[in-house]
Enzyme design. Structure first.
Site, PDB file in Angstrom:
ATOM      1  CG  HIS A 163      -5.280  -5.979 -10.677  1.00  0.00           C
ATOM      2  ND1 HIS A 163      -4.216  -6.633 -11.258  1.00  0.00           N
ATOM      3  CD2 HIS A 163      -6.307  -6.078 -11.563  1.00  0.00           C
ATOM      4  CE1 HIS A 163      -4.565  -7.087 -12.447  1.00  0.00           C
ATOM      5  NE2 HIS A 163      -5.830  -6.764 -12.653  1.00  0.00           N
TER       6      HIS A 163
ATOM      7  CB  SER B  54      -5.098  -3.882 -13.765  1.00  0.00           C
ATOM      8  OG  SER B  54      -5.856  -3.691 -14.947  1.00  0.00           O
TER       9      SER B  54
ATOM     10  CE  LYS C 173      -5.949  -9.984 -12.430  1.00  0.00           C
ATOM     11  NZ  LYS C 173      -7.059 -10.865 -12.867  1.00  0.00           N
TER      12      LYS C 173
END
Length: 397
Positions: free
Chosen positions: A214, A186, A244
């Protein structure tokens, strides 16, 4: 009276962090966490969110959450194993398995919980874990909790990984050996070398574990890093978050049915923590349905990522070697990184500095995250502000 020793410890160490530029100031938002946010009455272009696809503010998710709130209430009321499993939880896990191309999935309260839960449910003091040196803090803590021998390998260095895998296997000291890696790292935006990792795992009969927090919603047309490489049948554990790209909150583990069955009876966050709220579950289901129906948001995310990268690189910023929309601007020294971030915010771009211990000392940066919700006008404005502040501080010429 409070402890004087504690007070001295806290005061001295907080001042030490502030002096080194390592103290993080938290700025409360007065608006939704969208492409533009409001802080202290000021409107700012938001480049610090992990809301990759803009789903956190999507009307379809808000409606799904509101409907579930009215039908099921604000909380599940118990842990999953007593009577905190709603029909919604089962539906979410079925959707997650479809999304990740696995037999089954299990949902947790956060991505951090997933790594604390899954690693320690399978690995113990008689085992070994080969862990990439840049793995997320939650992976590191999950490994520690398991009490397994932790063997760190150099970041994405397959020669070092193979050598350490061979040594661990041939030592005969361990019952099980696991390789753990982030799918997308990330802070730098680079992608794990999963095909090579799988080859090493097959050679030495190792368990494979990918934290794709991610990568899910980003790579593989949204299905993640494992799907991106066509390895859905080769990876034992696929970890993801619902906070996310999915835009809500929570996490999940996807894999074989017997693995998920084991986690339901042996992973402590599942057994001893109240389950996800009905509204969060319903919103997550709707988000996954959207990603299964269309790749439009995913494509827009990548388009915006390429656009911002090109603009910053042409100005002369060091954006590292990111292979994803994550776009770091690497400054180096911690206090300078903090000053750079502060000036960006003053000029209208919310891009937070990331410094030690999140990244190694001397590699301070501002991490930019363009999303599917940004317009080109917003990104042009951000690039213009970067140019102004970068020249002012001598970071670019």
């Amino acid at each position: 009276m409070s402890s004087q020793i504690l007070e001295q410890f806290l005061t001295e160490n907080l001042e030490n962090l502030k002096g080194k530029g390592l103290y993080n100031v938290i700025d409360p938002l007065e608006s939704p966490n969208g492409p533009v946010i409001t802080i202290n009455g000021h409107s700012l272009i938001n480049l610090s969110s992990n809301n990759y696809l803009g789903l956190a503010t999507d009307d379809r998710l808000k409606k799904a959450a509101a409907d579930a709130l009215q039908k099921f209430g604000v909380g599940a009321g118990a842990v999953r194993t007593i009577n905190g499993t709603l029909k919604l939880h089962v539906e979410l896990e079925e959707k997650l398995a479809e999304f990740k191309h696995t037999e089954a999935a299990i949902a947790y309260q956060s991505g951090f919980n997933c790594n604390m839960a899954a690693i320690s449910a399978v690995m113990d003091q008689n085992d070994a874990i080969l862990s990439d040196e840049l793995n997320h803090a939650s992976i590191i803590d999950g490994c520690r909790l398991s009490k397994a021998k932790i063997i760190r390998y150099h970041h994405s260095d397959m020669k070092d990984l193979r050598a350490k895998a061979k040594e661990a296997k041939e030592s005969g000291k361990y019952n099980k050996i696991m390789i753990i890696t982030d799918g997308v790292f990330s802070m730098d935006g680079d992608i794990a070398l999963l095909p090579e990792i799988v080859k090493i795992a097959e050679e030495f009969d190792l368990i494979t574990y990918v934290d794709d927090a991610h990568g899910s919603g980003v790579l593989g047309d949204g299905a993640g890093t494992v799907k991106h490489f066509g390895l859905s049948d080769k990876i034992d554990f696929q970890i993801g978050t619902l906070s996310k790209a999915i835009g809500v909150v929570g996490g999940y583990v996807a894999g074989k049915k017997n693995l998920i069955d084991w986690l339901k009876v042996r992973s402590r966050p599942f057994l001893f923590s109240t389950s996800l709220t009905p509204a969060d579950v319903a919103a997550s289901i709707r988000a996954i349905e959207i990603l299964l129906e269309s790749t439009e948001l995913n494509q827009k995310l990548w388009d915006n990522g390429r656009y911002l990268k090109k603009g910053l690189k042409e100005l002369g910023f060091n954006i590292g070697n990111s292979e994803t929309p994550i776009t770091p601007c690497i400054i180096g020294e911690e206090t300078k990184s903090q000053r750079f971030s502060k000036r960006l915010i003053e000029e209208g771009v919310y891009a937070k500095a990331i410094v030690f211990p999140t990244v190694p000392k001397g590699t301070g940066r501002v991490r930019n995250m363009p999303t599917a919700a940004h317009t080109k006008d917003m990104l042009d404005q951000a690039i213009s502000i970067y140019e102004k502040v970068g020249r002012e501080m001598g970071i670019i010429r």
